[in-house]
Structure formats: C-alpha cells, structure tokens
Design a protein around this motif. Structure first.
Motif, PDB file in Angstrom:
ATOM      1  N   MET A  68       0.836  -1.177   0.000  1.00  0.00           N
ATOM      2  CA  MET A  68       0.000   0.000   0.000  1.00  0.00           C
ATOM      3  C   MET A  68       0.884   1.244   0.000  1.00  0.00           C
ATOM      4  SD  MET A  68      -3.101   0.738   2.543  1.00  0.00           S
ATOM      5  CE  MET A  68      -3.592   2.345   2.933  1.00  0.00           C
ATOM      6  N   GLU A  69       0.557   2.175  -0.831  1.00  0.00           N
ATOM      7  CA  GLU A  69       1.337   3.402  -0.980  1.00  0.00           C
ATOM      8  C   GLU A  69       0.977   4.409   0.119  1.00  0.00           C
ATOM      9  OE1 GLU A  69       1.740   6.888  -4.290  1.00  0.00           O
ATOM     10  OE2 GLU A  69       1.280   4.863  -4.964  1.00  0.00           O
ATOM     11  N   ASN A  70       2.001   5.082   0.614  1.00  0.00           N
ATOM     12  CA  ASN A  70       1.798   6.112   1.647  1.00  0.00           C
ATOM     13  C   ASN A  70       1.232   7.372   0.983  1.00  0.00           C
ATOM     14  OD1 ASN A  70       1.856   7.876   3.765  1.00  0.00           O
ATOM     15  ND2 ASN A  70       4.070   7.759   4.086  1.00  0.00           N
ATOM     16  N   ILE A  71       0.043   7.783   1.396  1.00  0.00           N
ATOM     17  CA  ILE A  71      -0.579   8.968   0.797  1.00  0.00           C
ATOM     18  C   ILE A  71      -0.364  10.216   1.645  1.00  0.00           C
ATOM     19  CG2 ILE A  71      -2.291   7.653  -0.486  1.00  0.00           C
ATOM     20  CD1 ILE A  71      -4.301   8.394   1.750  1.00  0.00           C
ATOM     21  N   TYR A  72       0.283  10.046   2.785  1.00  0.00           N
ATOM     22  CA  TYR A  72       0.516  11.184   3.681  1.00  0.00           C
ATOM     23  C   TYR A  72       1.957  11.653   3.570  1.00  0.00           C
ATOM     24  CZ  TYR A  72      -3.845   9.574   5.675  1.00  0.00           C
ATOM     25  OH  TYR A  72      -5.141   9.182   5.839  1.00  0.00           O
ATOM     26  N   THR A  73       2.127  12.925   3.580  1.00  0.00           N
ATOM     27  CA  THR A  73       3.458  13.514   3.553  1.00  0.00           C
ATOM     28  C   THR A  73       3.600  14.412   4.773  1.00  0.00           C
ATOM     29  OG1 THR A  73       3.401  13.549   1.144  1.00  0.00           O
ATOM     30  CG2 THR A  73       5.062  14.921   2.212  1.00  0.00           C
ATOM     31  N   ILE A  74       4.702  14.238   5.478  1.00  0.00           N
ATOM     32  CA  ILE A  74       4.972  15.087   6.636  1.00  0.00           C
ATOM     33  C   ILE A  74       5.972  16.156   6.203  1.00  0.00           C
ATOM     34  CG2 ILE A  74       5.948  15.185   8.952  1.00  0.00           C
ATOM     35  CD1 ILE A  74       4.996  12.288   9.318  1.00  0.00           C
ATOM     36  N   THR A  75       5.612  17.389   6.406  1.00  0.00           N
ATOM     37  CA  THR A  75       6.487  18.505   6.074  1.00  0.00           C
ATOM     38  C   THR A  75       7.096  19.051   7.348  1.00  0.00           C
ATOM     39  OG1 THR A  75       5.056  19.059   4.213  1.00  0.00           O
ATOM     40  CG2 THR A  75       6.604  20.744   4.926  1.00  0.00           C
ATOM     41  N   ASP A  76       8.414  19.180   7.351  1.00  0.00           N
ATOM     42  CA  ASP A  76       9.116  19.718   8.516  1.00  0.00           C
ATOM     43  C   ASP A  76       8.957  21.235   8.525  1.00  0.00           C
ATOM     44  OD1 ASP A  76      10.778  20.413  10.587  1.00  0.00           O
ATOM     45  OD2 ASP A  76      12.583  19.565   9.706  1.00  0.00           O
ATOM     46  N   LYS A  77       8.224  21.732   9.512  1.00  0.00           N
ATOM     47  CA  LYS A  77       8.000  23.174   9.642  1.00  0.00           C
ATOM     48  C   LYS A  77       8.784  23.762  10.815  1.00  0.00           C
ATOM     49  CE  LYS A  77       4.550  23.796   6.607  1.00  0.00           C
ATOM     50  NZ  LYS A  77       4.448  24.799   5.609  1.00  0.00           N
ATOM     51  N   THR A  78       9.676  22.962  11.408  1.00  0.00           N
ATOM     52  CA  THR A  78      10.446  23.455  12.550  1.00  0.00           C
ATOM     53  C   THR A  78      11.571  24.376  12.079  1.00  0.00           C
ATOM     54  OG1 THR A  78      11.868  21.496  12.526  1.00  0.00           O
ATOM     55  CG2 THR A  78       9.928  21.429  13.955  1.00  0.00           C
ATOM     56  N   ALA A  79      11.965  25.268  12.957  1.00  0.00           N
ATOM     57  CA  ALA A  79      13.017  26.232  12.634  1.00  0.00           C
ATOM     58  C   ALA A  79      14.369  25.546  12.510  1.00  0.00           C
ATOM     59  CB  ALA A  79      13.085  27.309  13.718  1.00  0.00           C
ATOM     60  N   ASN A  80      15.269  26.179  11.792  1.00  0.00           N
ATOM     61  CA  ASN A  80      16.639  25.702  11.660  1.00  0.00           C
ATOM     62  C   ASN A  80      17.384  26.028  12.961  1.00  0.00           C
ATOM     63  OD1 ASN A  80      19.306  25.202  11.035  1.00  0.00           O
ATOM     64  ND2 ASN A  80      19.334  26.464   9.178  1.00  0.00           N
ATOM     65  N   PRO A  81      17.833  25.021  13.707  1.00  0.00           N
ATOM     66  CA  PRO A  81      18.528  25.283  14.963  1.00  0.00           C
ATOM     67  C   PRO A  81      19.987  25.693  14.784  1.00  0.00           C
ATOM     68  CG  PRO A  81      18.331  22.936  14.611  1.00  0.00           C
ATOM     69  CD  PRO A  81      17.594  23.599  13.491  1.00  0.00           C
ATOM     70  N   GLY A  82      20.497  25.590  13.559  1.00  0.00           N
ATOM     71  CA  GLY A  82      21.902  25.891  13.304  1.00  0.00           C
ATOM     72  C   GLY A  82      22.352  27.271  13.780  1.00  0.00           C
TER      73      GLY A  82
END
Length: 189
Positions: free
Chosen positions: A1-15
């Motif tokens: 089964m194909e993954n239909i969900y995408t998680i987008t990283d919206k966290t700030a750059n800690p660098g």
C-alpha cells in the motif's frame, strides 16, 4: 500500500542558535586568551548558558531533524563549554584538585583531535564551514600547546585565532538567518 501522507518539517533551523552560542562564547573567552581581561563570571555565565546550554539544545533539535553532523557537533561543543566551566569551578566548589598544565593540555588536545575529525567532514561542504572547523582545530592544538609549554605567548596567539574562529561562526549564523529571511544568497557561505 502506498503512503498517501506527507509530513512537512515546519520546525526552525537550529543551526544559527548553536552557531551564535558557539561564536559569542568563543569570542569572549578568546579575548581573555589574547590577554585583555581575566576569566570572570561573564565568561563562565556565557559558557554555561549560551555556549553550553543553547548549543546542547540546538544539537538536540538537529538530531530531531536527522542532521548527524549538526547534532554531534552542537551537543559535543555544548558539553565542552559545560565541562570547561566545571573544570574552573570544581576546585573551589567541590574541593577537587585543579588540573595542571599537562592535564589541561591533554583535555584540549583531545578536543583538537575531535575537531580535526569534524574538520575532515567539512571538506565536502561550503567554504565557511571549512574555515570554521579548520580554525577551531588550530585553536585547540594551540591551547593544548600553551598548556603543555606553560606559554603565555602561545596562549595569546591562540586567543587571536579563537577570536577569528568565533567571528567566522558568527558570520555563518548571520548568513543562514539573513539568506533565509530575504530568500536569496546575500551573504555567501
């Protein structure tokens, strides 16, 4: 089964947080090493809270983002600042024996070796990272040599190298933030 969900990283750059914590604490300590003022509570406070704490937090955030290099570097150098301040305070607070020049030379030499390994990893990266870790490697080995030789002259040279190293980190943090804000490469890396 194909993954239909995408998680987008919206966290700030800690660098930038980690780099500023490293930069500002490194500059202040190395102004001392260059001979301008003694180690005092200002340097120790920066070492614990910004050099140590903020970098350690940035490293944990880099781990969450899957950045192996950033995670290890920030957490390790955060721990460096915490151990350095502990080394200064432990003789007075805990009655521990103050390390002599040979012990501090070994301590700083190990950090130089660790930093050399990190420098080798930057050879695949951008120029500012190479300059930062190259100058930091030189700084640790100069600090180790100044302790082994009990040499104020080597310590003063190390101080100037450390000031330059700190400003390279400050530039990198600033470039990352400014370039992100303006969505273009204003300050090259």
């Amino acid at each position: 089964m194909e993954n239909i969900y995408t998680i987008t990283d919206k966290t700030a750059n800690p660098g930038p947080l980690g780099l500023y914590g490293f930069a500002m604490t490194t500059i202040l300590l190395n102004i001392h090493n260059a001979g301008f003022f003694p180690v005092n509570s200002m340097i120790m406070g920066m070492g614990v809270f910004f050099g140590g704490g903020a970098q350690f937090i940035a490293g944990a955030m880099e781990w969450k983002k899957g950045n192996n290099f950033g995670s290890i570097a920030f957490m390790a150098y955060g721990a460096f600042w915490l151990t350095l301040v502990f080394t200064w305070l432990a003789p007075g607070v805990l009655g521990a024996e103050k390390p002599d020049g040979n012990a501090m030379g070994c301590y700083l030499g190990m950090w130089g070796l660790f930093t050399l390994v990190n420098f080798l990893q930057t050879l695949k990266g951008h120029t500012v990272g190479k300059l930062l870790f190259g100058s930091l490697t030189l700084l640790f080995f100069l600090l180790a040599a100044s302790n082994f030789a009990d040499s104020e002259q080597i310590l003063n040279v190390a101080g100037w190298v450390g000031i330059v190293c700190g400003f390279i980190a400050f530039y990198e943090a600033s470039a990352i933030m400014i370039n992100k804000t303006y969505e273009k490469n204003i300050l090259p890396l």
